[in-house]
Design an enzyme around this catalytic site. Structure first.
Site, PDB file in Angstrom:
ATOM      1  CB  VAL A   1      -0.955  -0.006   1.211  1.00 56.31           C
ATOM      2  CG1 VAL A   1      -1.696   1.327   1.306  1.00 56.31           C
ATOM      3  CG2 VAL A   1      -1.941  -1.153   1.107  1.00 56.31           C
ATOM      4  CG  ASP A   2       3.457   2.594   3.324  1.00 57.47           C
ATOM      5  OD1 ASP A   2       2.505   3.378   3.446  1.00 57.47           O
ATOM      6  OD2 ASP A   2       4.074   2.124   4.292  1.00 57.47           O
TER       7      ASP A   2
END
Length: 399
Positions: A172-173
């Protein structure tokens, strides 16, 4: 060879106030394309990731180095009024500002978009947060693992009979960082035409939900969670990791013609391709419970090298399952892992940018920086900051 002058973002100046992963990855992408990226860090502890994972030298780690090549490090205490003033002066000379403070945090420091825009109307300003900055969860901190759970990603990852599983990396990052870089580039392009700056706002949850891709749309269509398939594919059969006689391999049969060749030329079972239950990929997906056991049996009866040779000759995508270290040392990784000089460690491994322009890979212009290595040089360019003033700022703990 790609020179600094030939890089697409040469001349663009970026002030990177972000830390950890999503924001720093955005800054790294801009730096890879030639921007001058000034990374502002706390004078004593620096970016949080300088203390995560395997140590390199005295102030870096492998984690930090993975997101901070092609940057210069400047240390400033943003909790001090003088530090805030210095950073505002830096921002006035920058084209892009990146920040991932909690919602409202930048504004409290006098570093919000509207505050910096007053001095630089054409500023491209990127805010990265955990959740929608205009929604009820705006002030919640955003962490990759939490978002993986809340965005349903853990529910689609792993084996069906096992509990939900996070991705092996902070996906996600990383997606948020790449999406943010795309948006910043679009805003810079628009500025060329209009002369107007933009406020780019990215939320980890939004980007995490985007990663669900076809899984997400299928969940909406079926009005239930799709099953987890582990190393298999939810829509393509056969497509996944299989055991050969002497180890695992990857089989990726992407269309019906490939399936026919796989059956006839690789596992010598043309009867499977002729079976009405398996004629199309949609049918194979519906009947995977009867097809896959037969494929597993045939593949386990043959050595991996033979299978790979046959699939290669038949034009069927396939490969080995390598360990990470083995993959990094393979011939196909040539040029992606570079050795950079390091004043303490002697040298250190740094990944090269994955981009090629006109046939040339973009260079590592700056190894991931030591904490504060460019403080004097960059702050010394500001009006009224001479050697004596720098020494006084250090004595006060501002830098």
């Amino acid at each position: 060879m790609v020179t600094n002058a030939a890089l697409p973002l040469a001349g663009v100046r970026v002030l990177d106030l972000s830390r950890v992963l999503a924001g720093p990855l955005c800054g790294q992408v801009l730096g890879d394309f030639g921007a001058e990226v000034i990374k502002v860090e706390h004078p004593r502890r620096g970016d949080d990731t300088r203390d995560w994972g395997v140590r390199v030298g005295r102030t870096e780690t492998a984690y930090f180095n993975s997101m901070n090549r092609n940057k210069r490090s400047v240390t400033v205490d943003l909790q001090s009024a003088e530090g805030q003033r210095l950073v505002r002066e830096l921002a006035a000379g920058c084209d892009v500002v990146l920040q991932n403070f909690k919602t409202g945090g930048a504004e409290k420091l006098g570093l919000g978009y509207e505050q910096l825009k007053a001095a630089r109307p054409d500023l491209v300003y990127c805010s990265v947060s955990g959740y929608d900055r205009h929604g009820p969860e705006a002030t919640r901190p955003g962490y990759d693992l939490v978002i993986q759970g809340e965005a349903g990603l853990m529910a689609i990852n792993g084996e069906a009979e096992r509990p939900p599983l996070k991705f092996g990396v902070a996906a996600v990052d990383m997606f948020t960082g790449m999406y943010a870089a795309q948006a910043v580039l679009a805003a810079l392009f628009d500025r060329q035409r209009t002369g107007r700056g933009r406020h780019v706002e990215m939320a980890l949850f939004d980007c995490g939900l985007m990663i669900s891709a076809y899984y997400g749309l299928e969940a909406l269509l079926m009005q239930q969670d799709p099953p987890r398939y582990g190393n298999a594919h939810p829509s393509i059969v056969p497509y996944g990791v299989f055991d050969a006689q002497d180890g695992p391999l990857i089989v990726a049969v992407g269309n019906n013609a490939q399936f026919e060749r796989f059956c006839a030329e690789v596992i010598e079972r043309p009867d499977l391709a002729a079976d009405e239950r398996y004629r199309t990929n949609l049918l194979r997906g519906q009947n995977r419970a009867t097809l896959l056991p037969q494929l597993h049996e045939e593949l386990r009866a043959r050595p991996r090298r033979l299978l790979l040779e046959r699939m290669g000759a038949a034009g069927i995508p396939c490969g080995e399952v390598l360990g990470l270290l083995e993959a990094l040392g393979s011939p196909r990784a040539a040029g992606l892992v570079t050795q950079q000089p390091h004043p303490v460690a002697g040298s250190t491994d740094v990944m090269a940018p994955p981009y090629r322009l006109d046939g040339e890979r973009l260079p590592v212009r700056h190894a991931p920086p030591l904490l504060g290595e460019a403080t004097d040089e960059i702050l010394g360019q500001l009006p009224g900051i001479d050697a004596a003033r720098l020494a006084e700022l250090k004595r006060q703990g501002v830098i």
